[in-house]
Design a protein around this motif. Structure first.
Motif, PDB file in Angstrom:
ATOM      1  N   CYS A 202       0.670  -1.226   0.089  1.00 31.34           N
ATOM      2  CA  CYS A 202       0.255  -0.095   0.105  1.00 31.34           C
ATOM      3  C   CYS A 202       0.917   1.284   0.064  1.00 31.34           C
ATOM      4  CB  CYS A 202      -0.878  -0.044   1.305  1.00 31.34           C
ATOM      5  SG  CYS A 202      -1.907  -1.438   1.209  1.00 31.34           S
TER       6      CYS A 202
ATOM      7  N   SER B 185       1.878   5.014   1.304  1.00 32.35           N
ATOM      8  CA  SER B 185       1.903   5.616   2.642  1.00 32.35           C
ATOM      9  C   SER B 185       0.911   6.104   3.320  1.00 32.35           C
ATOM     10  CB  SER B 185       3.305   6.634   2.601  1.00 32.35           C
ATOM     11  OG  SER B 185       3.470   7.263   3.969  1.00 32.35           O
ATOM     12  N   GLY B 186       0.624   5.550   4.420  1.00 34.69           N
ATOM     13  CA  GLY B 186      -0.661   6.209   4.916  1.00 34.69           C
ATOM     14  C   GLY B 186      -1.906   5.276   4.963  1.00 34.69           C
ATOM     15  N   TYR B 187      -1.524   4.062   4.201  1.00 30.69           N
ATOM     16  CA  TYR B 187      -2.536   3.099   4.039  1.00 30.69           C
ATOM     17  C   TYR B 187      -2.137   1.708   4.563  1.00 30.69           C
ATOM     18  CZ  TYR B 187      -4.841   6.318   0.872  1.00 30.69           C
ATOM     19  OH  TYR B 187      -5.793   7.507   0.213  1.00 30.69           O
ATOM     20  N   THR B 188      -3.163   0.891   5.027  1.00 28.48           N
ATOM     21  CA  THR B 188      -2.781  -0.395   5.395  1.00 28.48           C
ATOM     22  C   THR B 188      -3.432  -1.455   4.816  1.00 28.48           C
ATOM     23  OG1 THR B 188      -4.422  -0.167   7.236  1.00 28.48           O
ATOM     24  CG2 THR B 188      -2.087   0.564   7.901  1.00 28.48           C
TER      25      THR B 188
ATOM     26  N   LYS C 167      -6.097  -4.689   4.101  1.00 29.98           N
ATOM     27  CA  LYS C 167      -7.331  -5.378   4.712  1.00 29.98           C
ATOM     28  C   LYS C 167      -7.800  -6.475   4.068  1.00 29.98           C
ATOM     29  CE  LYS C 167     -11.440  -4.340   6.968  1.00 29.98           C
ATOM     30  NZ  LYS C 167     -12.394  -3.165   7.276  1.00 29.98           N
TER      31      LYS C 167
ATOM     32  N   CYS D 224      -6.558  -1.740  -0.022  1.00 25.56           N
ATOM     33  CA  CYS D 224      -5.654  -0.711   0.895  1.00 25.56           C
ATOM     34  C   CYS D 224      -6.687   0.407   1.518  1.00 25.56           C
ATOM     35  CB  CYS D 224      -4.712   0.137   0.079  1.00 25.56           C
ATOM     36  SG  CYS D 224      -3.222  -1.044  -0.318  1.00 25.56           S
ATOM     37  N   GLU D 225      -6.713   0.441   2.939  1.00 30.94           N
ATOM     38  CA  GLU D 225      -7.527   1.351   3.345  1.00 30.94           C
ATOM     39  C   GLU D 225      -6.561   2.491   4.277  1.00 30.94           C
ATOM     40  OE1 GLU D 225     -11.144  -0.206   5.957  1.00 30.94           O
ATOM     41  OE2 GLU D 225      -9.670   0.070   7.283  1.00 30.94           O
ATOM     42  N   LYS D 226      -7.155   3.382   4.259  1.00 28.60           N
ATOM     43  CA  LYS D 226      -6.470   4.616   4.890  1.00 28.60           C
ATOM     44  C   LYS D 226      -6.359   4.678   6.461  1.00 28.60           C
ATOM     45  CE  LYS D 226      -6.196   9.680   4.587  1.00 28.60           C
ATOM     46  NZ  LYS D 226      -6.805  11.111   4.164  1.00 28.60           N
ATOM     47  N   SER D 227      -4.995   4.648   6.775  1.00 24.98           N
ATOM     48  CA  SER D 227      -4.720   4.469   8.191  1.00 24.98           C
ATOM     49  C   SER D 227      -5.636   5.278   9.133  1.00 24.98           C
ATOM     50  CB  SER D 227      -3.105   4.539   8.424  1.00 24.98           C
ATOM     51  OG  SER D 227      -2.666   3.749   7.844  1.00 24.98           O
ATOM     52  N   GLY D 228      -6.306   5.038  10.117  1.00 27.91           N
ATOM     53  CA  GLY D 228      -7.282   5.727  10.930  1.00 27.91           C
ATOM     54  C   GLY D 228      -8.602   6.072  10.021  1.00 27.91           C
TER      55      GLY D 228
END
Length: 213
Positions: free
Chosen positions: A78, A80-83, A85, A102-106
């Motif tokens: 992903c 940067s800033g994504y994780t 899932k 890829c999901e945005k972190s937070g």
């Protein structure tokens, strides 16, 4: 000379039934992995993984026709800033398969809409078969899931899913028999009441509906 009209007995439906055997299903022969280059139309895009840094695609045949199938896109890494899932996807009788978005972190970073997420009604795909796509948008993740169903058209019977070993998915009812769309057994092929015809004995009319067994 007058033509005599007689009632045709329903027993006539048994004639020739053994000549139209119901195809044996080989579900295990369906849903096989294949090279994406083998899918002539590119395959149904099954997943929309979002903002991947790197992405992989896996393609599968689905037991329909040569060159058809579906493609599962998955994020292998992903931005940067994504994780990543994990998700699952099923296609008719195929699956479930695991893939990653890829999901945005937070937070999801999703605007509540999905691209390429349209459902269809029953449409002909040839060979007496029809296809229906039911698309569902997850407004929390902006991921579209598609369910593909198959059935036989009116005048045919079978599962609608082609057996890869026989190439048969739907079989036409013997004339003058017919059936309603979605008929799965030869017993659903019937000659309607009132149907007329002629043979070596003269003219005849079916006094009641006559179905194969």
């Amino acid at each position: 000379m007058k033509t005599q009209i007689i009632s045709k007995l329903c027993a006539v439906c048994a004639v020739g039934v053994l000549a139209v055997p119901e195809p044996a299903l080989a579900i295990t022969s369906l849903c096989r992995a294949t090279s994406c280059s083998n899918l002539s139309g590119g395959g149904v895009a099954a997943t929309n993984p979002g903002p991947c840094a790197t992405q992989t695609s896996s393609c599968y045949t689905d037991g329909t026709v040569v060159g058809s199938g579906f493609k599962i896109n998955s994020c292998s890494s992903c931005l940067s800033g994504y994780t990543r899932k994990a998700q699952t996807y099923s296609h008719g009788s195929c699956g479930p398969y695991t893939w990653y978005l890829c999901e945005k972190s937070g937070g999801s970073g999703c605007d509540g809409t999905c691209d390429d997420c349209e459902s269809t009604g029953w449409t002909s795909v040839g060979g007496g078969r029809e296809q229906k796509i039911t698309a569902t948008c997850n407004t929390s993740t902006c991921v579209c899931s598609k369910k593909v169903q198959y059935r036989c058209s009116a005048g045919y019977w079978g599962t609608g899913i082609i057996d890869m070993s026989t190439g048969v998915g739907c079989t036409a009812c013997a004339s003058p028999g017919t059936s309603s769309a979605g008929t799965t057994s030869i017993s659903g092929c019937c000659i309607p009441s009132g149907t007329t015809g002629t043979d070596s004995t003269g003219s005849y009319r079916y006094s009641s509906s006559c179905c194969w067994s």
